[in-house]
Structure formats: structure tokens, C-alpha cells
Scaffold this motif. Structure first.
Motif, PDB file in Angstrom:
ATOM      1  N   ASN A 114     -36.133 -35.285  29.371  1.00 43.77           N
ATOM      2  CA  ASN A 114     -37.253 -35.918  30.077  1.00 43.77           C
ATOM      3  C   ASN A 114     -37.109 -37.434  30.097  1.00 43.77           C
ATOM      4  O   ASN A 114     -37.407 -38.084  31.091  1.00 43.77           O
ATOM      5  CB  ASN A 114     -38.576 -35.579  29.371  1.00 43.77           C
ATOM      6  N   MET A 115     -36.671 -37.984  28.970  1.00 39.49           N
ATOM      7  CA  MET A 115     -36.623 -39.439  28.829  1.00 39.49           C
ATOM      8  C   MET A 115     -35.465 -40.065  29.617  1.00 39.49           C
ATOM      9  O   MET A 115     -35.609 -41.129  30.189  1.00 39.49           O
ATOM     10  CB  MET A 115     -36.504 -39.777  27.338  1.00 39.49           C
ATOM     11  N   PHE A 116     -34.331 -39.387  29.625  1.00 42.64           N
ATOM     12  CA  PHE A 116     -33.139 -40.058  30.159  1.00 42.64           C
ATOM     13  C   PHE A 116     -32.533 -39.441  31.421  1.00 42.64           C
ATOM     14  O   PHE A 116     -31.562 -39.965  31.934  1.00 42.64           O
ATOM     15  CB  PHE A 116     -32.050 -40.095  29.077  1.00 42.64           C
ATOM     16  N   THR A 117     -33.043 -38.308  31.883  1.00 43.12           N
ATOM     17  CA  THR A 117     -32.424 -37.712  33.071  1.00 43.12           C
ATOM     18  C   THR A 117     -33.451 -37.564  34.188  1.00 43.12           C
ATOM     19  O   THR A 117     -34.655 -37.636  33.954  1.00 43.12           O
ATOM     20  CB  THR A 117     -31.830 -36.318  32.761  1.00 43.12           C
ATOM     21  N   GLU A 118     -32.951 -37.360  35.375  1.00 43.51           N
ATOM     22  CA  GLU A 118     -33.826 -37.130  36.532  1.00 43.51           C
ATOM     23  C   GLU A 118     -33.696 -35.686  36.992  1.00 43.51           C
ATOM     24  O   GLU A 118     -33.933 -35.370  38.147  1.00 43.51           O
ATOM     25  CB  GLU A 118     -33.442 -38.095  37.671  1.00 43.51           C
ATOM     26  N   MET A 119     -33.280 -34.806  36.070  1.00 42.95           N
ATOM     27  CA  MET A 119     -33.094 -33.395  36.425  1.00 42.95           C
ATOM     28  C   MET A 119     -34.424 -32.795  36.874  1.00 42.95           C
ATOM     29  O   MET A 119     -35.464 -33.143  36.326  1.00 42.95           O
ATOM     30  CB  MET A 119     -32.637 -32.610  35.182  1.00 42.95           C
ATOM     31  N   PRO A 120     -34.392 -31.854  37.860  1.00 42.33           N
ATOM     32  CA  PRO A 120     -35.650 -31.157  38.194  1.00 42.33           C
ATOM     33  C   PRO A 120     -36.126 -30.310  37.014  1.00 42.33           C
ATOM     34  O   PRO A 120     -35.303 -29.891  36.182  1.00 42.33           O
ATOM     35  CB  PRO A 120     -35.272 -30.271  39.383  1.00 42.33           C
ATOM     36  N   ASN A 121     -37.427 -30.064  37.000  1.00 45.92           N
ATOM     37  CA  ASN A 121     -38.018 -29.342  35.861  1.00 45.92           C
ATOM     38  C   ASN A 121     -37.368 -27.999  35.591  1.00 45.92           C
ATOM     39  O   ASN A 121     -37.146 -27.635  34.436  1.00 45.92           O
ATOM     40  CB  ASN A 121     -39.516 -29.129  36.106  1.00 45.92           C
ATOM     41  N   SER A 122     -37.070 -27.265  36.670  1.00 50.19           N
ATOM     42  CA  SER A 122     -36.501 -25.916  36.499  1.00 50.19           C
ATOM     43  C   SER A 122     -35.148 -26.003  35.789  1.00 50.19           C
ATOM     44  O   SER A 122     -34.827 -25.194  34.918  1.00 50.19           O
ATOM     45  CB  SER A 122     -36.356 -25.233  37.843  1.00 50.19           C
ATOM     46  N   GLU A 123     -34.381 -27.035  36.166  1.00 54.47           N
ATOM     47  CA  GLU A 123     -33.055 -27.209  35.557  1.00 54.47           C
ATOM     48  C   GLU A 123     -33.185 -27.564  34.070  1.00 54.47           C
ATOM     49  O   GLU A 123     -32.430 -27.080  33.219  1.00 54.47           O
ATOM     50  CB  GLU A 123     -32.329 -28.326  36.296  1.00 54.47           C
ATOM     51  N   LYS A 124     -34.193 -28.430  33.780  1.00 50.20           N
ATOM     52  CA  LYS A 124     -34.420 -28.820  32.377  1.00 50.20           C
ATOM     53  C   LYS A 124     -34.827 -27.608  31.548  1.00 50.20           C
ATOM     54  O   LYS A 124     -34.369 -27.416  30.427  1.00 50.20           O
ATOM     55  CB  LYS A 124     -35.522 -29.898  32.301  1.00 50.20           C
ATOM     56  N   LEU A 125     -35.678 -26.777  32.151  1.00 52.88           N
ATOM     57  CA  LEU A 125     -36.141 -25.579  31.449  1.00 52.88           C
ATOM     58  C   LEU A 125     -34.983 -24.620  31.186  1.00 52.88           C
ATOM     59  O   LEU A 125     -34.875 -24.033  30.094  1.00 52.88           O
ATOM     60  CB  LEU A 125     -37.233 -24.898  32.286  1.00 52.88           C
ATOM     61  N   ASP A 126     -34.100 -24.499  32.184  1.00 50.72           N
ATOM     62  CA  ASP A 126     -32.915 -23.631  31.992  1.00 50.72           C
ATOM     63  C   ASP A 126     -32.074 -24.138  30.835  1.00 50.72           C
ATOM     64  O   ASP A 126     -31.572 -23.376  30.019  1.00 50.72           O
ATOM     65  CB  ASP A 126     -32.048 -23.612  33.265  1.00 50.72           C
ATOM     66  N   MET A 180     -35.714 -21.835  11.030  1.00 52.69           N
ATOM     67  CA  MET A 180     -35.984 -21.948  12.481  1.00 52.69           C
ATOM     68  C   MET A 180     -36.074 -23.413  12.895  1.00 52.69           C
ATOM     69  O   MET A 180     -35.594 -23.804  13.956  1.00 52.69           O
ATOM     70  CB  MET A 180     -37.284 -21.206  12.828  1.00 52.69           C
ATOM     71  N   LYS A 181     -36.694 -24.228  12.021  1.00 55.81           N
ATOM     72  CA  LYS A 181     -36.793 -25.666  12.331  1.00 55.81           C
ATOM     73  C   LYS A 181     -35.404 -26.276  12.459  1.00 55.81           C
ATOM     74  O   LYS A 181     -35.142 -27.093  13.338  1.00 55.81           O
ATOM     75  CB  LYS A 181     -37.570 -26.396  11.228  1.00 55.81           C
ATOM     76  N   LYS A 182     -34.504 -25.890  11.537  1.00 57.56           N
ATOM     77  CA  LYS A 182     -33.135 -26.428  11.593  1.00 57.56           C
ATOM     78  C   LYS A 182     -32.469 -26.019  12.904  1.00 57.56           C
ATOM     79  O   LYS A 182     -31.757 -26.808  13.527  1.00 57.56           O
ATOM     80  CB  LYS A 182     -32.301 -25.895  10.429  1.00 57.56           C
ATOM     81  N   ARG A 183     -32.706 -24.771  13.296  1.00 53.58           N
ATOM     82  CA  ARG A 183     -32.070 -24.299  14.532  1.00 53.58           C
ATOM     83  C   ARG A 183     -32.636 -25.016  15.756  1.00 53.58           C
ATOM     84  O   ARG A 183     -31.901 -25.350  16.675  1.00 53.58           O
ATOM     85  CB  ARG A 183     -32.232 -22.776  14.653  1.00 53.58           C
ATOM     86  N   VAL A 184     -33.956 -25.275  15.739  1.00 53.66           N
ATOM     87  CA  VAL A 184     -34.540 -26.059  16.846  1.00 53.66           C
ATOM     88  C   VAL A 184     -33.940 -27.473  16.823  1.00 53.66           C
ATOM     89  O   VAL A 184     -33.626 -28.039  17.878  1.00 53.66           O
ATOM     90  CB  VAL A 184     -36.090 -26.132  16.739  1.00 53.66           C
ATOM     91  N   GLY A 185     -33.749 -28.007  15.600  1.00 56.23           N
ATOM     92  CA  GLY A 185     -33.129 -29.334  15.465  1.00 56.23           C
ATOM     93  C   GLY A 185     -31.734 -29.355  16.082  1.00 56.23           C
ATOM     94  O   GLY A 185     -31.360 -30.319  16.766  1.00 56.23           O
ATOM     95  N   ILE A 186     -30.980 -28.282  15.862  1.00 56.19           N
ATOM     96  CA  ILE A 186     -29.633 -28.207  16.455  1.00 56.19           C
ATOM     97  C   ILE A 186     -29.752 -28.100  17.980  1.00 56.19           C
ATOM     98  O   ILE A 186     -29.029 -28.774  18.720  1.00 56.19           O
ATOM     99  CB  ILE A 186     -28.840 -27.011  15.876  1.00 56.19           C
ATOM    100  N   ALA A 187     -30.696 -27.263  18.440  1.00 57.96           N
ATOM    101  CA  ALA A 187     -30.884 -27.105  19.891  1.00 57.96           C
ATOM    102  C   ALA A 187     -31.222 -28.452  20.528  1.00 57.96           C
ATOM    103  O   ALA A 187     -30.706 -28.809  21.590  1.00 57.96           O
ATOM    104  CB  ALA A 187     -31.991 -26.090  20.163  1.00 57.96           C
ATOM    105  N   ARG A 188     -32.105 -29.228  19.852  1.00 55.82           N
ATOM    106  CA  ARG A 188     -32.469 -30.550  20.376  1.00 55.82           C
ATOM    107  C   ARG A 188     -31.253 -31.480  20.378  1.00 55.82           C
ATOM    108  O   ARG A 188     -31.053 -32.259  21.309  1.00 55.82           O
ATOM    109  CB  ARG A 188     -33.593 -31.153  19.539  1.00 55.82           C
ATOM    110  N   ALA A 189     -30.446 -31.372  19.315  1.00 59.66           N
ATOM    111  CA  ALA A 189     -29.270 -32.251  19.206  1.00 59.66           C
ATOM    112  C   ALA A 189     -28.227 -31.967  20.283  1.00 59.66           C
ATOM    113  O   ALA A 189     -27.514 -32.872  20.707  1.00 59.66           O
ATOM    114  CB  ALA A 189     -28.653 -32.113  17.812  1.00 59.66           C
ATOM    115  N   ILE A 190     -28.140 -30.700  20.725  1.00 60.13           N
ATOM    116  CA  ILE A 190     -27.092 -30.382  21.714  1.00 60.13           C
ATOM    117  C   ILE A 190     -27.613 -30.377  23.157  1.00 60.13           C
ATOM    118  O   ILE A 190     -26.850 -30.154  24.085  1.00 60.13           O
ATOM    119  CB  ILE A 190     -26.394 -29.027  21.409  1.00 60.13           C
ATOM    120  N   ALA A 191     -28.931 -30.663  23.320  1.00 64.88           N
ATOM    121  CA  ALA A 191     -29.526 -30.595  24.661  1.00 64.88           C
ATOM    122  C   ALA A 191     -28.845 -31.546  25.642  1.00 64.88           C
ATOM    123  O   ALA A 191     -28.681 -31.226  26.816  1.00 64.88           O
ATOM    124  CB  ALA A 191     -31.017 -30.901  24.589  1.00 64.88           C
ATOM    125  N   MET A 192     -28.439 -32.708  25.169  1.00 63.76           N
ATOM    126  CA  MET A 192     -27.816 -33.698  26.065  1.00 63.76           C
ATOM    127  C   MET A 192     -26.291 -33.541  26.102  1.00 63.76           C
ATOM    128  O   MET A 192     -25.591 -34.443  26.567  1.00 63.76           O
ATOM    129  CB  MET A 192     -28.170 -35.119  25.590  1.00 63.76           C
TER     130      MET A 192
END
Lengths: 252, 244
Positions: free
Chosen positions: A104-116, A142-154
Motif C-alpha cells: 500500500n505504501m510503496f506500490t501503485e498496484m490495483p487492490n485485487s493484485e495486492k490482495l492476490d 502464527m505471528k512469526k509466520r505472518v511476520g515472514i509473509a509481511r517480510a516477503i510481500a515486497m
């Protein structure tokens, strides 16, 4: 690839890092180990720019991160993902919003793409149907796994994990270790893990850096560590009698 | 020590007021903070305002012992006090306790749980993202709360005057309409905006530089309220000297 050259860092009169030099290769899982207070977390914080080094170079593919200002660092920071010891998920945001934050902060991707992308990252860490939950509703693993998911999102080139197994049961620790290893190989990331967990050292460490009193004391692979005669390293790795006996009985 | 904190505060404000990375993303935060600071404080502000007006009316009536002074003066005094002092200043002191401690503990908790570090590693200007929306929300919503407070304070005065028999409704309304000076409204609004900036920025500063754990978050929160209250009263005096 990340190269650190002659890193010095002190807090007031206390010298915490004393001339650390090392190279962390692409697609490899690099572990930084050492006793509490040896400078592991300070080294990682210097490498991601949370602390400023007193002297030395931190090269991300030859770009000297340590000597750049805040704005010049942003392109490199976008290539860095980090899993914090306590996960550091944003309490007021849902899991989905946490993972989507940098998109959300750094890309202009459409919402559907971000959700995917969010759904892909969450499924990659074996989490489903948690998008609308808040961090407080999740278990430690689960928190650690969400942390990893957040870390690899970009889709980072560099992944830092600060004590990813702390506070987790042995089984969940192995799941997290395997996940880090798989992601490193799958996306050819340079991963740096700061850990106390000896199982991680033996299982996922391609390259291990042992710090002792702020100095680089030893560096090698997980195979080398089993046969080293370095006293401080042996004292640290085989501090647990059970672990030592298990290694010997299995002839590892 | 004072100059050390002043310097750090100025640098933090400079970093907070930098151009946001993405306005649309900040906009959502501003709206979220407006709801938290503004809508979330309507209840407490309403209650204290009604009682402030009521007490002012009753006490003014008690002190009016001369038959030469018309009772409509009570309405006039309640109106002027509410606009100039009670609603902006007492309201701000209450908001420093509610909103200020909330901001300091929220940012302080984010600091000690490494959430601010996570923002910085991502390349987000953390002072901007965390503090700017709170300042904008504060200087927008707190003056609005003060306006609501003025109306409720005057209403509270009228109800109390009627109930106690100190002043009739028509006398009170006559007083409200008499001899109104617009400078009172200007001073009241200037105070509200200055106080809003003090509450949000000082509390953010206290939270942002929290070090340690839960205990220190509590200390930051307390310090935010104490420092904000002192600065509000200091600013009250300065504004009164300059504008009246």
C-alpha cells in the motif's frame, strides 16, 4: 550478496562490535550465533540501518548502505525484509493489512493484485483464513509466520530474521526454520538469521558466523562446526550436555 | 537538559512534517485519528462542559449581592468565561489526560515492541507516518470539540440557573446577547489550535522516545500528560497577554 567490512559500533564507552568482516552470499542461509550480549542483534540492526555504525562498510551488491542518507537508503530498504524477534506486527491492523502494508505504501498496484499477493504470501507460510484476524488473536508461531509473509510481500532480495525461534515450541521452531530455508532457496534471497537455537544451526546454516565479545571469533559451515577445536565455540554450541550426547551417539 | 529535549523535539517535528510518501495512505490514518481524537472525546467533553457552565452560573449568582447589577450579567459572564477560558483551557487539560496519554502509550508501545523499527526497516518515515496524522487530526478536531463545549457550557449554565432559580431563562438569554466581542472567539479558537498542537506533539514525542518496557510506557504516558498540562497553562498566559 551482502559484504560487511570492519564494522565498529559502540554505545557511550562500551565497544559492542569490534571490526566485524564477513560476506553473505546470495541464496544462502547465514546464521549469526553467539552468547547474549555478544553483539548479534546490534550487528543486524547496523546492517538494516536501525543503528548507525561508527566505522566500516555495509555493501548490498556493492552499494555502501552505511554511508547513504535516509532518502538514498530507501531503494535498498525496499529490497530488505525483516522478521523481528517479537514479530512486530502492527497491533491496530489486521493480518491482511499488515502483509499489505508496504504494498500500500510503496506500490501503485490495483487492490485485487495486492490482495492476490497477500493471499499468496500467507499461503506460502501455510496460513489461511486469518486475513481478517488481528495479531492479538494469533498464537506465537502464527505471528512469526505472518511476520515472514509481511517480510516477503515486497519480494525482497535480503531477508533478516532476528531470533525467529524464540518463544516457540520445538516443533513450531522446526516449521519456521524450514520455512526460512525454503524461501531462501526458492527466491534466491540472501538470508541472515540471528539465533541461539542449535537445531537451526545444524539444520539450516549454510554459513555460520560466531561472535564472541563483539568480535568475529569463528566462521564456517554447519559441518565444520561439529569438528572445530575452537574452545569458546564448543562451549557455546555444546553447552547442553543432552545435545552433545545426541550428536555423538548419532555420530554427527 | 531542557535544551537537549527541546532540540530533540524540534528535530522530531521536522521529521514529522516532511512530505508523506503517499498522501492517500496517510489520509486513511488522518481519518482514523480524527475519529479517535474527535468522536472519541465528545462524551467526556460534553459532560465536563455542562457542569462547567452550571457551576459558573451558580457561583456567579452567589457572588452577585448588589441589587444594582442586573441578573442578565450572569449569562454574559458564563458566555465569556466559556468561550475564553473554560472550554478551551479546561477542555484541553482534560484532553491532555485522555488523548495525550493515549497517544503516548500507543506510540510508546509501538517503540518497545519494535513496530517502529519495522516501519523504519521498510523505508517508511516513521515520525511522519505516526505523528503527522495525529497533529492534523488534533488541530482539526480539538477546535471543533471546543465549539461544542462552548455551546454545552452555556446550555448547562442556563439549565442550572433555571433549576436553582438564580436567573430566569429570558434574563440569561438577554445576558448572552449583550456586548459580545469577537476577540473572545478569536482568542478561544487560537488557544484551541495551540493546545491541540501541544497535546498531540508533546505526547507523540514522549511516546516516540520511550525506552524499555511496559513500565516505561506508563512513565511516558504520565510525563506526556504532565508536560502537556504545564505547557497548556503557559501558552494560556502567553496568548492572553498577546491577544487581549
Amino acid at each position: 550478496m551482502i559484504e560487511i567490512k570492519d564494522i565498529y559500533k559502540s554505545f557511550d564507552d562500551k565497544q559492542v562490535l569490534k571490526g566485524i568482516t564477513s560476506t553473505f552470499k546470495e541464496g544462502s542461509c547465514n546464521l549469526i550465533i553467539g552468547a547474549s550480549g555478544s553483539g548479534k542483534t546490534t550487528l543486524i540492526k547496523c546492517m538494516v540501518g536501525l543503528h548507525e555504525v561508527d566505522s566500516g562498510e555495509i555493501l548490498y551488491n556493492d552499494r555502501d548502505f552505511a554511508n547513504l542518507d535516509f532518502h538514498e537508503r530507501i531503494p535498498i530498504r525496499k529490497e530488505i525484509g525483516m522478521l523481528f524477534q517479537g514479530s512486530a506486527l502492527f497491533d491496530s491492523l489486521t493480518v491482511q493489512e499488515n502483509v499489505m502494508f508496504s504494498l500500500n505504501m510503496f506500490t501503485e498496484m490495483p487492490n485485487s493484485e495486492k490482495l492476490d499477493r497477500v493471499n499468496f504470501c500467507l499461503s506460502r507460510v501455510n496460513l489461511e483464513n486469518v486475513n481478517k484476524k488481528f495479531p492479538a488473536e494469533l498464537s506465537g508461531g502464527m505471528k512469526k509466520r505472518v511476520g515472514i509473509a509481511r517480510a516477503i510481500a515486497m519480494q525482497p532480495k535480503y531477508l533478516y530474521c532476528d531470533e525467529p525461534n524464540s518463544g516457540l515450541d520445538p516443533k513450531t521452531s522446526i516449521v519456521i526454520d524450514n520455512l526460512i530455508k525454503e524461501i531462501t532457496e526458492e527466491y534466491n534471497i540472501t538470508t541472515i538469521v540471528n539465533t541461539h537455537d542449535m537445531n537451526s544451526v545444524m539444520e539450516i546454516g549454510d554459513n555460520i558466523l560466531f561472535l564472541h565479545k563483539g568480535e568475529k571469533w569463528w566462521e564456517g559451515s554447519s559441518k565444520d562446526i561439529r569438528h572445530t577445536h575452537n574452545k569458546e565455540l564448543n562451549d557455546f554450541v555444546f553447552a547442553s550436555k543432552f545435545f552433545k550426547e545426541a550428536m555423538e551417539s548419532n555420530n554427527l | 537538559m531542557l535544551f537537549y529535549h527541546l532540540g530533540k523535539y524540534v528535530l522530531l517535528m521536522k521529521a514529522s512534517l516532511k512530505r508523506p510518501e503517499k498522501w492517500s495512505f496517510y489520509w486513511k490514518e488522518i481519518i482514523r485519528e480524527m475519529v479517535s481524537i474527535g468522536v472519541g472525546s465528545v462524551g467526556i467533553i460534553s459532560i465536563i462542559s455542562i457542569f462547567m457552565g452550571a457551576v459558573t452560573t451558580v457561583q456567579t449568582a452567589f457572588q452577585l449581592v448588589s441589587n444594582l447589577i442586573p441578573l442578565s450579567v450572569i449569562g454574559q459572564i458564563t458566555r465569556d468565561n466559556s468561550i475564553l477560558e473554560l472550554s478551551p483551557t479546561i477542555g484541553a487539560l482534560v484532553l491532555a489526560g485522555k488523548t495525550g496519554s493515549n497517544i503516548a502509550s500507543q506510540i510508546g508501545t509501538m517503540r518497545v515492541t519494535e513496530q517502529i523499527d519495522a516501519l523504519e526497516v521498510m523505508g517508511v518515515n516513521s515520525p511522519g507516518y505516526l505523528i503527522l496524522p495525529k497533529i492534523i487530526a488534533g488541530i482539526t478536531m480539538i477546535p471543533m470539540l471546543v465549539i461544542v463545549s462552548v455551546f454545552l457550557s452555556i446550555l448547562g449554565g442556563m439549565i442550572a440557573g433555571n433549576l436553582s432559580g438564580a436567573v430566569t431563562q429570558s434574563e440569561y438569554i438577554t445576558g448572552l446577547q449583550a456586548d459580545f466581542k469577537t476577540i473572545l472567539l478569536t482568542a478561544g479558537m487560537v488557544k484551541a489550535i495551540v493546545y491541540a498542537f501541544i497535546i498531540t506533539s508533546v505526547s507523540s514525542y514522549q511516546g516516540f522516545y520511550t525506552e524499555g518496557g511496559a513500565l516505561e510506557v506508563g512513565e511516558s504516558s504520565t510525563r506526556a500528560v504532565v508536560v502537556s498540562c504545564i505547557l497548556i497553562l503557559f501558552a494560556d498566559y502567553i496568548i492572553a497577554q498577546l491577544l487581549l
